[in-house]
Write a protein that holds these residues in place. Structure first.
Motif, PDB file in Angstrom:
ATOM      1  N   GLN A  39      19.189 -23.201  11.721  1.00  0.00           N
ATOM      2  CA  GLN A  39      18.481 -23.211  12.996  1.00  0.00           C
ATOM      3  C   GLN A  39      17.806 -24.550  13.181  1.00  0.00           C
ATOM      4  O   GLN A  39      16.942 -24.934  12.371  1.00  0.00           O
ATOM      5  CB  GLN A  39      17.453 -22.079  13.069  1.00  0.00           C
ATOM      6  N   ALA A  40      18.211 -25.243  14.210  1.00  0.00           N
ATOM      7  CA  ALA A  40      17.614 -26.523  14.553  1.00  0.00           C
ATOM      8  C   ALA A  40      16.444 -26.293  15.507  1.00  0.00           C
ATOM      9  O   ALA A  40      16.397 -25.267  16.191  1.00  0.00           O
ATOM     10  CB  ALA A  40      18.655 -27.429  15.192  1.00  0.00           C
ATOM     11  N   PRO A  41      15.518 -27.221  15.575  1.00  0.00           N
ATOM     12  CA  PRO A  41      14.368 -27.062  16.463  1.00  0.00           C
ATOM     13  C   PRO A  41      14.806 -26.837  17.905  1.00  0.00           C
ATOM     14  O   PRO A  41      15.648 -27.577  18.433  1.00  0.00           O
ATOM     15  CB  PRO A  41      13.627 -28.401  16.320  1.00  0.00           C
ATOM     16  N   GLY A  42      14.262 -25.816  18.509  1.00  0.00           N
ATOM     17  CA  GLY A  42      14.563 -25.526  19.900  1.00  0.00           C
ATOM     18  C   GLY A  42      15.905 -24.879  20.148  1.00  0.00           C
ATOM     19  O   GLY A  42      16.298 -24.678  21.305  1.00  0.00           O
ATOM     20  N   LYS A  43      16.619 -24.553  19.080  1.00  0.00           N
ATOM     21  CA  LYS A  43      17.941 -23.947  19.226  1.00  0.00           C
ATOM     22  C   LYS A  43      17.992 -22.593  18.543  1.00  0.00           C
ATOM     23  O   LYS A  43      17.168 -22.280  17.686  1.00  0.00           O
ATOM     24  CB  LYS A  43      19.018 -24.867  18.646  1.00  0.00           C
ATOM     25  N   ARG A  45      19.548 -19.741  16.073  1.00  0.00           N
ATOM     26  CA  ARG A  45      20.173 -19.744  14.758  1.00  0.00           C
ATOM     27  C   ARG A  45      21.680 -19.636  14.922  1.00  0.00           C
ATOM     28  O   ARG A  45      22.170 -18.870  15.750  1.00  0.00           O
ATOM     29  CB  ARG A  45      19.641 -18.574  13.939  1.00  0.00           C
ATOM     30  N   THR A  91      21.029 -31.487  11.104  1.00  0.00           N
ATOM     31  CA  THR A  91      19.612 -31.286  10.815  1.00  0.00           C
ATOM     32  C   THR A  91      19.163 -29.910  11.274  1.00  0.00           C
ATOM     33  O   THR A  91      19.345 -29.535  12.435  1.00  0.00           O
ATOM     34  CB  THR A  91      18.766 -32.364  11.509  1.00  0.00           C
ATOM     35  N   ALA A  92      18.600 -29.149  10.340  1.00  0.00           N
ATOM     36  CA  ALA A  92      18.183 -27.779  10.640  1.00  0.00           C
ATOM     37  C   ALA A  92      17.538 -27.174   9.400  1.00  0.00           C
ATOM     38  O   ALA A  92      17.596 -27.748   8.313  1.00  0.00           O
ATOM     39  CB  ALA A  92      19.390 -26.932  11.057  1.00  0.00           C
ATOM     40  N   VAL A  93      16.946 -26.021   9.594  1.00  0.00           N
ATOM     41  CA  VAL A  93      16.558 -25.185   8.461  1.00  0.00           C
ATOM     42  C   VAL A  93      17.757 -24.305   8.134  1.00  0.00           C
ATOM     43  O   VAL A  93      18.304 -23.649   9.022  1.00  0.00           O
ATOM     44  CB  VAL A  93      15.328 -24.326   8.780  1.00  0.00           C
ATOM     45  N   GLN A 117      14.848 -26.926   4.428  1.00  0.00           N
ATOM     46  CA  GLN A 117      15.011 -27.924   5.474  1.00  0.00           C
ATOM     47  C   GLN A 117      16.029 -28.978   5.063  1.00  0.00           C
ATOM     48  O   GLN A 117      15.949 -29.546   3.967  1.00  0.00           O
ATOM     49  CB  GLN A 117      13.676 -28.606   5.776  1.00  0.00           C
ATOM     50  N   THR A 119      17.401 -32.564   6.644  1.00  0.00           N
ATOM     51  CA  THR A 119      17.199 -33.582   7.674  1.00  0.00           C
ATOM     52  C   THR A 119      18.174 -34.721   7.421  1.00  0.00           C
ATOM     53  O   THR A 119      18.198 -35.286   6.333  1.00  0.00           O
ATOM     54  CB  THR A 119      15.760 -34.115   7.660  1.00  0.00           C
TER      55      THR A 119
END
Length: 122
Positions: A39-43, A45, A91-93, A117, A119
């Motif tokens: 899951q990327a920021p603002g997106k 999963r 880049t994502a968790v 994380q 990156t």
């Protein structure tokens, strides 16, 4: 109950590699199919890869196919995600997940880890 703990995340330059691991405990590991999601920021999963109980069957998202390999070591109760040729958009968790059924790319896994994380810098 299955406990999942991811490791191996970090900062890497584009084009580099990372190997994520997920350690499972609590139940018989070979009874569970495993998956990796991110899951990327603002997106939302999204599915990355999945592997069957024996490791014979694997499935990958189109976005990572050819760059990512999922594997499992049933003797060590671990599932790994080898990621090569990393891109900034990777880049994502990253989360690992487990389910006694073959879920594949669907998101309804019963158990989830806390995430690690990743990156990728340009």
């Amino acid at each position: 109950q299955v406990q999942l703990v991811e490791s191996g995340g970090g900062l890497v330059q584009a084009g580099g590699s990372l190997r994520l691991s997920c350690a499972a405990s609590g139940r018989t590991f070979t009874n569970y199919a495993m998956g990796w999601f991110r899951q990327a920021p603002g997106k939302e999963r999204e599915f990355v890869a999945a592997i069957s109980w024996s490791g014979i069957t694997t499935v990958y998202a189109d976005s990572v196919k050819g760059r990512v390999t999922i594997s499992r070591d049933n003797a060590k109760n671990t599932v790994n995600l080898q990621m090569n040729s990393l891109k900034v958009e990777d880049t994502a968790v990253y989360y690992c997940a487990a389910d006694p059924n073959w879920i594949g790319r669907h998101h309804s896994y019963a158990y989830w880890g806390q995430g690690t994380q990743v990156t990728v810098s340009s």
